[in-house]
Enzyme design. Structure first.
Site, PDB file in Angstrom:
ATOM      1  N   ASN A 166      18.894-107.337 -17.048  1.00 45.44           N
ATOM      2  CA  ASN A 166      19.890-106.254 -15.913  1.00 45.44           C
ATOM      3  C   ASN A 166      20.696-107.278 -15.299  1.00 45.44           C
ATOM      4  OD1 ASN A 166      18.303-103.612 -16.132  1.00 45.44           O
ATOM      5  ND2 ASN A 166      16.582-104.880 -15.943  1.00 45.44           N
ATOM      6  N   ARG A 183       6.729 -97.991  -4.971  1.00 45.51           N
ATOM      7  CA  ARG A 183       7.880 -97.278  -4.524  1.00 45.51           C
ATOM      8  C   ARG A 183       7.585 -95.867  -3.724  1.00 45.51           C
ATOM      9  NH1 ARG A 183      12.315 -98.101  -9.436  1.00 45.51           N
ATOM     10  NH2 ARG A 183      11.759-100.412 -10.001  1.00 45.51           N
ATOM     11  N   GLY A 193      17.043 -97.400 -18.569  1.00 42.54           N
ATOM     12  CA  GLY A 193      16.102 -96.030 -18.072  1.00 42.54           C
ATOM     13  C   GLY A 193      15.307 -95.134 -18.986  1.00 42.54           C
ATOM     14  N   ARG A 238      22.367-107.130 -12.503  1.00 47.70           N
ATOM     15  CA  ARG A 238      22.715-106.911 -11.166  1.00 47.70           C
ATOM     16  C   ARG A 238      21.468-107.156 -10.311  1.00 47.70           C
ATOM     17  NH1 ARG A 238      18.910-102.942 -11.417  1.00 47.70           N
ATOM     18  NH2 ARG A 238      18.852-101.690 -13.515  1.00 47.70           N
TER      19      ARG A 238
END
Length: 460
Positions: free
Chosen positions: A291, A339, A165, A293
């Protein structure tokens, strides 16, 4: 299939997405929720729901003991972690394994290995995947960092070995800056992740952020092509595309093949993403992290390949071999995801957890809106501001942008301030339309007043 009762250890739009995938497969779905999420759409859609603690995420969604106890109490066969929260926690995966519950994701060992950026870099090098020139392992002292930086050349990026992040990152242009910034990065990493480990990389100037979607069954692996996520604010992705128009076919094939090679080398199981920096001037790509996931932006890969990534990861984590071969994956057209956050982009992106008034979802061929909203729903103030993702799939990039623009105009979310004005302005921007941007493009664009000008009709 042995998974018949699937526990969703997450919230928001990804919980809704997993429930819909489970129901399509005939699986009984069990939704975890906190006391702050009793009215969440996922709670209403799931076959069953169970409270895992108070509203603060550390006491509910992040509490391994509570979540595992709830999964056991509801006789879950498997747990899907979604993204965020416990989705990259090897401790969580091990706790589920100990409880005899299937974790819908890679093994705890793989999560641990690929979640540590230094170990992931070493795995990439061992698999023959290009990496950004940098330290070979964790850096113990500032003197050691200064020596390595002198060898690889400034500017250098000081990065946290754990976490993500954008936390713990500093860029140093000189040794003096390095000696000042390294302790700061170490302190931030320790506070954010409980791990103050650092490593160094050469800072690639104005790179593109490219990532490859992979699927593995623990032995074999395939890719679902690449995405570009270069439009970022404060290192957080804002607008994502599949594929990356900056790549030629030869580079794309090399990039995707490198991702598959790395996934196979770590016996990857489930859906995962390998992230790269692309140096457009040198036509060179470098692996930066994995990542382990499902990603927020997975829908655009689904749109161009027709593969339901959530369903496929459930199958392979249930012990099934991959049903698809690489030859089965054919990219079709172009897809863009934006988003939609509960933030006011005209007020420095101030969070806006309001109540949903009248709501209209955009419709049409190639349009998808993944969300967890309904009229009258009060957005809780305790969590991430993501409300949903608006996805447009077209025959080519220009068609996708045109469909996205119409969908943004058709989307109605009364009672909220959202990032829709930002996405409308980006869709109309000449540089965005040409694909002429990079990871450091958006913030100066905002600072120059382009969003305000586009919204008010004035000149910036």
């Amino acid at each position: 299939m042995t998974i018949s009762r699937l526990f969703i250890a997450n919230r928001g739009e990804i919980a809704v997405r997993i429930i819909r995938a489970g129901k399509a497969m005939g699986i009984h779905t069990i939704q975890a929720y906190s006391e702050g999420d009793t009215e969440m759409l996922a709670v209403k859609l799931a076959d069953e729901a169970v409270c895992v603690g108070p509203a603060p995420s550390r006491e509910s969604y992040l509490d391994i003991k509570n979540v595992v106890a709830a999964a056991k109490a509801t006789n879950a066969d498997a747990v899907h972690p979604g993204y965020g929260f416990l989705s990259e926690s090897p401790e969580f995966a091990r706790a589920l394994e100990k409880a005899g519950i299937t974790y819908v994701g890679p093994s705890a060992d793989t999560i641990e290995r690929m979640g540590d950026k230094v170990a992931a870099r070493q795995a990439a090098e061992a698999a023959g995947v290009p990496v950004v020139p940098g330290s070979k392992g964790r850096i113990a002292t500032v003197d050691q960092a200064a020596k390595i930086a002198g060898d690889i050349g400034y500017p250098v990026m000081i990065k946290a070995a754990a976490g993500g992040g954008g936390r713990g990152i500093r860029i140093a242009d000189t040794e003096e800056q390095l000696r000042k910034l390294a302790p700061q990065a170490q302190a931030e990493a320790e506070a954010a992740f409980g791990d103050g480990g650092l490593y160094l990389e050469r800072s690639i100037q104005a790179p593109r952020h490219i990532e490859v979607q992979i699927l593995g069954d623990g032995t074999n692996a395939i890719h679902c092509y690449e995405r570009e996520c270069s439009l970022q604010r404060r290192r957080q992705k804002v607008w994502e595309e599949a594929g990356a128009v900056c790549l030629d076919n030869e580079t794309r094939e090399q990039l995707c093949a490198s991702a598959v090679a790395l996934a196979k080398s770590v016996n990857y199981r489930g859906a995962g993403t390998l992230e790269y920096l692309y140096d457009e001037a040198r036509n060179a790509f470098y692996f930066i992290e994995m990542n382990t996931r499902i990603q927020v932006e997975h829908p655009i890969s689904e749109m161009i390949t027709g593969v339901d990534l959530v369903q496929e990861m459930i199958r392979v984590c249930d012990g099934e071999p991959l049903r698809l071969t690489q030859a089965d994956i054919k990219p079709n057209g172009h897809a863009i995801e934006v988003r939609i956050n509960a933030e006011d982009p005209l007020m420095q992106f101030l969070p806006f957890p309001g109540k949903v008034g009248a709501m209209t979802e955009p419709k049409g061929e190639g349009i998808r809106f993944d969300h967890f909203l309904y009229e009258g729903y009060q957005i809780p103030p305790f969590y991430d501001s993501l409300l949903g993702k608006l996805i447009a799939h077209g025959t080519d990039r220009a068609d996708a942008i045109a469909k996205l623009r119409k969908a943004l105009n058709d989307l109605r979310l009364d009672g909220l301030k959202t990032t829709v004005p930002l996405h409308k302005a980006l869709a109309d921007d000449a540089s965005v339309q040409k694909g002429a941007f990079h990871t450091q493009w958006l913030e100066p664009w905002l600072e120059a007043g382009n969003l305000t000008a586009a919204t008010t009709g004035g000149a910036s």
